[in-house]
Scaffold this motif. Sequence first.
Motif, PDB file in Angstrom:
ATOM      1  N   VAL A 235       0.812  -1.218   0.000  1.00  0.00           N
ATOM      2  CA  VAL A 235       0.000   0.000   0.000  1.00  0.00           C
ATOM      3  C   VAL A 235       0.847   1.270   0.000  1.00  0.00           C
ATOM      4  O   VAL A 235       1.956   1.306   0.530  1.00  0.00           O
ATOM      5  CB  VAL A 235      -0.940  -0.018   1.241  1.00  0.00           C
ATOM      6  N   SER A 236       0.281   2.310  -0.616  1.00  0.00           N
ATOM      7  CA  SER A 236       0.810   3.669  -0.454  1.00  0.00           C
ATOM      8  C   SER A 236      -0.350   4.569  -0.050  1.00  0.00           C
ATOM      9  O   SER A 236      -1.511   4.289  -0.359  1.00  0.00           O
ATOM     10  CB  SER A 236       1.453   4.173  -1.755  1.00  0.00           C
TER      11      SER A 236
ATOM     12  N   ASP B 177       2.495   4.772  -7.033  1.00  0.00           N
ATOM     13  CA  ASP B 177       2.627   3.440  -7.632  1.00  0.00           C
ATOM     14  C   ASP B 177       3.863   2.740  -7.064  1.00  0.00           C
ATOM     15  O   ASP B 177       3.808   1.570  -6.656  1.00  0.00           O
ATOM     16  CB  ASP B 177       2.764   3.541  -9.151  1.00  0.00           C
ATOM     17  N   GLU B 178       4.980   3.448  -7.048  1.00  0.00           N
ATOM     18  CA  GLU B 178       6.215   2.871  -6.501  1.00  0.00           C
ATOM     19  C   GLU B 178       6.057   2.577  -5.018  1.00  0.00           C
ATOM     20  O   GLU B 178       6.518   1.541  -4.514  1.00  0.00           O
ATOM     21  CB  GLU B 178       7.379   3.832  -6.728  1.00  0.00           C
ATOM     22  N   GLY B 179       5.380   3.485  -4.303  1.00  0.00           N
ATOM     23  CA  GLY B 179       5.197   3.306  -2.863  1.00  0.00           C
ATOM     24  C   GLY B 179       4.455   2.030  -2.522  1.00  0.00           C
ATOM     25  O   GLY B 179       4.731   1.378  -1.502  1.00  0.00           O
ATOM     26  N   ALA B 180       3.511   1.629  -3.383  1.00  0.00           N
ATOM     27  CA  ALA B 180       2.746   0.416  -3.138  1.00  0.00           C
ATOM     28  C   ALA B 180       3.563  -0.841  -3.401  1.00  0.00           C
ATOM     29  O   ALA B 180       3.124  -1.948  -3.055  1.00  0.00           O
ATOM     30  CB  ALA B 180       1.490   0.401  -4.001  1.00  0.00           C
ATOM     31  N   MET B 181       4.743  -0.683  -3.997  1.00  0.00           N
ATOM     32  CA  MET B 181       5.599  -1.838  -4.274  1.00  0.00           C
ATOM     33  C   MET B 181       6.789  -1.942  -3.330  1.00  0.00           C
ATOM     34  O   MET B 181       7.639  -2.826  -3.485  1.00  0.00           O
ATOM     35  CB  MET B 181       6.063  -1.791  -5.728  1.00  0.00           C
TER      36      MET B 181
ATOM     37  N   ALA C 258      -2.076 -14.866 -16.480  1.00  0.00           N
ATOM     38  CA  ALA C 258      -1.148 -15.204 -15.391  1.00  0.00           C
ATOM     39  C   ALA C 258       0.309 -15.063 -15.798  1.00  0.00           C
ATOM     40  O   ALA C 258       1.132 -14.529 -15.037  1.00  0.00           O
ATOM     41  CB  ALA C 258      -1.432 -16.612 -14.895  1.00  0.00           C
ATOM     42  N   GLU C 259       0.670 -15.528 -16.975  1.00  0.00           N
ATOM     43  CA  GLU C 259       2.078 -15.527 -17.367  1.00  0.00           C
ATOM     44  C   GLU C 259       2.617 -14.127 -17.586  1.00  0.00           C
ATOM     45  O   GLU C 259       3.763 -13.830 -17.227  1.00  0.00           O
ATOM     46  CB  GLU C 259       2.272 -16.342 -18.650  1.00  0.00           C
ATOM     47  N   THR C 260       1.795 -13.253 -18.158  1.00  0.00           N
ATOM     48  CA  THR C 260       2.281 -11.922 -18.532  1.00  0.00           C
ATOM     49  C   THR C 260       1.947 -10.846 -17.504  1.00  0.00           C
ATOM     50  O   THR C 260       2.258  -9.674 -17.716  1.00  0.00           O
ATOM     51  CB  THR C 260       1.696 -11.503 -19.893  1.00  0.00           C
ATOM     52  N   THR C 261       1.325 -11.241 -16.388  1.00  0.00           N
ATOM     53  CA  THR C 261       0.985 -10.267 -15.349  1.00  0.00           C
ATOM     54  C   THR C 261       2.024 -10.311 -14.242  1.00  0.00           C
ATOM     55  O   THR C 261       2.312 -11.370 -13.692  1.00  0.00           O
ATOM     56  CB  THR C 261      -0.404 -10.553 -14.761  1.00  0.00           C
ATOM     57  N   MET C 262       2.565  -9.153 -13.909  1.00  0.00           N
ATOM     58  CA  MET C 262       3.526  -9.064 -12.818  1.00  0.00           C
ATOM     59  C   MET C 262       2.863  -8.405 -11.600  1.00  0.00           C
ATOM     60  O   MET C 262       2.492  -9.063 -10.663  1.00  0.00           O
ATOM     61  CB  MET C 262       4.769  -8.285 -13.267  1.00  0.00           C
ATOM     62  N   LYS C 263       2.673  -7.096 -11.657  1.00  0.00           N
ATOM     63  CA  LYS C 263       2.054  -6.405 -10.519  1.00  0.00           C
ATOM     64  C   LYS C 263       0.836  -5.615 -10.988  1.00  0.00           C
ATOM     65  O   LYS C 263       0.940  -4.714 -11.811  1.00  0.00           O
ATOM     66  CB  LYS C 263       3.057  -5.464  -9.847  1.00  0.00           C
ATOM     67  N   VAL C 264      -0.316  -5.982 -10.449  1.00  0.00           N
ATOM     68  CA  VAL C 264      -1.555  -5.249 -10.685  1.00  0.00           C
ATOM     69  C   VAL C 264      -1.774  -4.298  -9.517  1.00  0.00           C
ATOM     70  O   VAL C 264      -1.614  -4.680  -8.351  1.00  0.00           O
ATOM     71  CB  VAL C 264      -2.745  -6.219 -10.829  1.00  0.00           C
ATOM     72  N   LEU C 265      -2.144  -3.050  -9.835  1.00  0.00           N
ATOM     73  CA  LEU C 265      -2.358  -2.036  -8.815  1.00  0.00           C
ATOM     74  C   LEU C 265      -3.819  -1.602  -8.787  1.00  0.00           C
ATOM     75  O   LEU C 265      -4.431  -1.401  -9.832  1.00  0.00           O
ATOM     76  CB  LEU C 265      -1.473  -0.821  -9.082  1.00  0.00           C
ATOM     77  N   ILE C 266      -4.365  -1.489  -7.595  1.00  0.00           N
ATOM     78  CA  ILE C 266      -5.728  -0.996  -7.376  1.00  0.00           C
ATOM     79  C   ILE C 266      -5.635   0.495  -7.037  1.00  0.00           C
ATOM     80  O   ILE C 266      -4.973   0.873  -6.063  1.00  0.00           O
ATOM     81  CB  ILE C 266      -6.425  -1.750  -6.236  1.00  0.00           C
ATOM     82  N   ASP C 267      -6.298   1.320  -7.834  1.00  0.00           N
ATOM     83  CA  ASP C 267      -6.291   2.767  -7.597  1.00  0.00           C
ATOM     84  C   ASP C 267      -7.451   3.119  -6.665  1.00  0.00           C
ATOM     85  O   ASP C 267      -8.555   3.414  -7.132  1.00  0.00           O
ATOM     86  CB  ASP C 267      -6.437   3.524  -8.908  1.00  0.00           C
TER      87      ASP C 267
END
Length: 344
Positions: free
Chosen positions: A61-62, A138-142, A329-338
């Motif tokens: 989270v950020s 975005d970076e903060g949530a990672m 699944a294969e091509t997804t790395m990080k999904v972000l919820i706004d």
Amino acid sequence: MTQEVMIAPHEITFQEIPIPTVSAKEVLVKIKRIGVCGSDIHVYHGRHPYVTYPLTQGHEVSARIEALGEGVTEFKIGQKVTIEPQVYCKKCYPCTHGKYNLCENLKVMGFQTTGTASEYFVVDASKVTPLSDGMTYDEGAMIEPLAVTVHACKRAGNVAGMKVAVLGAGPIGIMLSQSLKAMGAEIVMVTDISDYRLELAKKCGADFVYNTKKVDFAKAFVECFGEDKADIIYDCAGNDITMEQAIQNARKGSKIILVAVYAGMANVDLAKLNDSELELNTSMMYRHEDYVDAIRLVEEGKIQLKPLMSKHFSFKEYQSAYEYIDKNAETTMKVLIDVDPSDD
């Protein structure tokens, strides 16, 4: 305010509740972004062994500080922050010896206690870590998953000058490969069975990448590191195949560190582990200093997070985010919820 609730596997709803009031030594934050991780996906599919429903998710989270409780002087209103989601007892042996990430009664927000998936969230000030003004939400949530990899690096001691193999090119594997290079590792090799993920690992700084569906692991290992092989092998996939690759091919007397949450009971060759006097170690989450170091590495430009950001979904599209991950699944790395898409 609106709060997300997973009432059962594959069933997400939203409820309206009052904005929480802030008490002494607490901070009220406005949630900006939430990252979806592999453990969240296990919860969505009903395969997480340590949760009960209903629950509110959100642990990557950020946020922005909205109000400060009495006695909180180290933060200011409007400040960008992230949250450390561990809830620990402060009384057990690990807690009283500086290892609260191993608390005997550990709970994690979004799993065993209420997560951050709401418009506002109240949290103890001790669990708040400031982000730099130049860092995006975005970076903060990672930072949370990056702190996992920073801690994993430290579990090996000083990695400067080391030759390291990382098995698994998911978000953790790629962030770990970057963290290793940032901390001075000489050569980092990454393996996976997805060309897409391996190309991304290479883009993010891995020295060598191998698809072990196409290339024999033992051959690739020696081709990369020579007959002396690697100093450390990290398992970021967490299954019998990758752990066996590590055990069977590790240089005698070297280190194997399990970072991934293992997929079920292990069935691996412990006789070989013993015969080679291998150091089998593990890494569990992080501590505050790992958050601080993770933020510093991003600020210094040593970690690339943007290439790992796959897609954004609005807060009310929480369930759609999971459906997207399942289909890609294969091509997804990080999904972000706004939760709040603004960057103010």
